[in-house]
Design an enzyme around this catalytic site. Structure first.
Site, PDB file in Angstrom:
ATOM      1  N   ASP A  46       1.174  -1.417  -0.118  1.00  0.00           N
ATOM      2  CA  ASP A  46       0.364  -0.265  -0.453  1.00  0.00           C
ATOM      3  C   ASP A  46       0.506   1.499  -0.272  1.00  0.00           C
ATOM      4  OD1 ASP A  46      -1.697  -2.339   0.495  1.00  0.00           O
ATOM      5  OD2 ASP A  46      -2.883  -0.986   2.078  1.00  0.00           O
ATOM      6  N   GLU A  65       1.579  -8.772  12.013  1.00  0.00           N
ATOM      7  CA  GLU A  65       0.897  -8.841  10.437  1.00  0.00           C
ATOM      8  C   GLU A  65       2.258  -8.526   9.717  1.00  0.00           C
ATOM      9  OE1 GLU A  65      -0.462  -4.918  10.379  1.00  0.00           O
ATOM     10  OE2 GLU A  65      -1.284  -5.192   8.456  1.00  0.00           O
TER      11      GLU A  65
HETATM   12  C1  DGY Z   1      -6.197  -1.361   4.210  1.00  0.00           C
HETATM   13  O1  DGY Z   1      -7.134  -1.112   4.332  1.00  0.00           O
HETATM   14  O2  DGY Z   1      -5.381  -0.581   4.265  1.00  0.00           O
HETATM   15  C2  DGY Z   1      -5.436  -2.388   2.921  1.00  0.00           C
HETATM   16  O3  DGY Z   1      -4.743  -2.279   2.984  1.00  0.00           O
HETATM   17  C3  DGY Z   1      -6.381  -2.151   1.577  1.00  0.00           C
HETATM   18  O4  DGY Z   1      -6.958  -2.908   1.009  1.00  0.00           O
END
Ligand code: DGY
Length: 446
Positions: free
Chosen positions: A178, A416
């Site tokens: 992300d 995570e």
């Molecule tokens: C989030 O919401 O951070 C996710 O990685 C997007 O799917």
């Protein structure tokens, strides 16, 4: 193997299993009960790869639930499938934001409109191989094969925005990485959405220092809103963010190889899939390989453009572990394999000297050991790289990475992600793909 190693393995296996069983939501597995309480596309593929060791039946169900929400209109597999038993305010952006229905699917309230890396055919093939009898008996591959073909067709037909045979992502979330520094330059051209128009839910569950910034979030929301306003129709929008990412395309190539194996198993012709896998590999090398740095790089299709208008493409400067993931592709030229191994164990990624594989260049000023995809080591990425190392006979590195993954997973309570320097867990705990990749690699060690 010593008695205590057996005991450790058994304890780790039991702990990983209880994470996956605890995160099972009836038809699929949530990545996390708190931060990610629905079904996520590439998470589910990694989860299925681990779940197959506990229950091949559940692993098949995991993938079939995801594909039950595949879009009939164009074959895309959405990155989130929303579960209607979860309160509407548990996650943002939720179903009301995306406004996409799932016709006729009980229990699912809708989907998002973007995608995630196409690792599903690989997962389906691995799941099948664990229990071929059960899989054949229930027609698992026969049902999934046409859907996987449609999914790959979507990427080939609608997402080859550069016109050179690679799929483009149109949102940082589509990469799965992300907030990678690779997206800083292309995102800087995007006007953030007004922060008073939405509420971030992620910060209620995770430390703000481990998550993307508010500014990044505003830009993510803007890109989603623009896509939604074009009805997610790739022919109606000039995507302001359009990038060819090496990890995304490497997973597509590997999945195309898996699709050839699946085609053979269901009596279809594997040749077109092998051909496409070969074409994708050549396009990756031509478009994204950078021999000077010994790594694949992302290509920004909107570089040199003002306001997102198409003005020519360019490789993005940042070096990310996404550029090492093509090692999972079979049949790479020897010099590229050697260069990737050299880059991974060099100072920028420190393989063997840090915990797992950092997501981003350790030497760059943008490296951050805590913040999500700007440096932390992720378990699915280590799992992929481990697969590449084994494929190319780097057994000692593979063994060390596998041991490091199992150790970090157990020690951190299935975090995570972890700080590559200290190994300290970051983000949330009891994370599903951390448990899944652990279960898969315990099998590899036994
Ligand atoms: C989030 O919401 O951070 C996710 O990685 C997007 O799917």
């Amino acid at each position: 193997m010593t008695d205590s190693a057996v005991t450790d393995s058994e304890r780790l296996r039991a702990a990983a299993s209880s994470v996956l069983l605890g995160n099972w939501a009836g038809g699929s597995t949530v990545p996390s009960r708190t931060l990610y309480p629905h079904q996520w596309s590439w998470d589910s593929a990694f989860i299925a790869i681990g779940l197959r060791h506990l229950s091949p039946r559940r692993a098949r169900r995991e993938l079939e639930t995801l594909f039950s929400a595949q879009w009939l209109s164009d074959g895309r597999v959405p990155h989130i499938v929303f579960n209607d038993s979860v309160p509407a305010d548990a996650y943002f952006p939720g179903p009301d934001f995306w406004q996409v229905g799932v016709p006729g699917e009980a229990g699912l309230t809708g989907t998002s409109g973007i995608v995630q890396p196409p690792v599903h055919a690989l997962a389906a093939w691995e799941v099948h191989k664990t229990d071929p009898e059960g899989s054949f008996g229930l027609g698992f591959l026969r049902r999934l094969y046409p859907r996987l073909v449609q999914w790959h067709d979507y990427l080939r037909v609608h997402r080859d925005l550069g016109g050179h045979g690679l799929a483009s992502i149109v949102h940082p979330w589509e990469s799965g990485w992300d907030n990678s520094p690779c997206w800083d330059a292309p995102l800087a051209r995007i006007n953030p959405a007004d922060p008073t128009t939405y509420v971030r839910r992620d910060l209620a569950h995770s430390d703000a220092a481990d998550r993307p910034t508010d500014l990044d979030y505003g830009r993510y929301v803007r890109l989603c809103t623009d896509y939604r306003e074009a009805d997610y129709d790739d022919t109606r929008i000039e995507h302001a963010f359009a990038v060819e990412d090496p990890c995304f395309n490497a997973l597509l190539a590997v999945s195309e190889h898996a699709l050839a194996d699946i085609a053979e198993a269901v009596g279809a012709d594997p040749a077109p899939h092998r051909e496409r896998a070969g074409q994708l590999t050549s396009a990756l090398i031509d478009r994204l390989y950078d021999p000077a740095s010994g790594i694949f790089r992302c290509r920004d299709l909107r570089a040199n453009s003002a306001n997102g208008a198409n003005g020519g493409d360019a490789l993005i400067d940042e070096l990310s572990a996404s550029g090492l993931i093509p090692l999972v592709i079979p049949g790479l030229p020897d010099d590229i394999v050697r260069a990737l191994l050299h880059t991974a164990s060099g100072d920028r990624f420190g393989l063997g000297r840090v915990h797992l594989l950092p997501s981003y260049d350790l030497l760059s000023p943008a490296f951050d050991p805590a913040r999500y995809w700007r440096g932390p080591s992720w378990f699915n990425i280590a799992w992929l790289f481990h697969r590449g190392l084994r494929q190319y006979g780097a057994e000692a590195d593979a063994k060390q990475l596998r041991e490091g993954l199992l150790d970090a997973a157990g020690r951190s309570g299935f975090a995570e992600y972890v700080d590559p320097h200290t190994g300290e867990g970051r983000g949330i705990r009891s994370f599903s793909w951390t448990a899944a990749t652990t279960l898969d690699l315990i099998g590899d060690r036994d």
